[in-house]
Design a protein around this motif. Structure first.
Motif: not given
Length: 104
Positions: A78-104
């Motif tokens: 998959a990585i080689a395919f992206a390099r060969e096709t140059r299908c995207f210029v760049r990407y940004e990665r961010s991480f999140f943790r959920p804040l969910l309602p507390k169970p009733a």
């Protein structure tokens, strides 16, 4: 749970290639214990942004995925395919943790 959000700058003339690249990852992330929530591709108008979202049970599980996937031949393909096709210029990665309602 930890959710990874990826924002890609895609090449408009390579959208089909980017979609093929995304399809590879839809199958790869679950192989390593993650849940892929999908790719979200440009739809209408002039847009060069695509998104991907996937989750792992913990940051430690995500880090293990990174280590294990680095050795996987399908990931390398998959990585080689992206390099060969140059299908995207760049990407940004961010991480999140959920804040969910507390169970009733």
């Amino acid at each position: 749970m930890i959710t990874c959000y990826l924002r890609y700058e895609v090449r408009a003339d390579k959208l089909a290639e980017f979609e093929a690249y995304g399809a590879m990852w839809l199958e790869l992330v679950p192989r390593f214990g993650g849940t892929h929530h999908g790719y979200f591709l440009p739809s209408e108008g002039a847009s060069d942004v695509a998104l991907a979202i996937f989750s792992f049970p913990s940051l430690a599980a995500y880090e293990q995925y990174r280590r294990d996937s680095a050795l996987d031949p399908d990931v390398q393909k998959a990585i080689a395919f992206a390099r060969e096709t140059r299908c995207f210029v760049r990407y940004e990665r961010s991480f999140f943790r959920p804040l969910l309602p507390k169970p009733a």
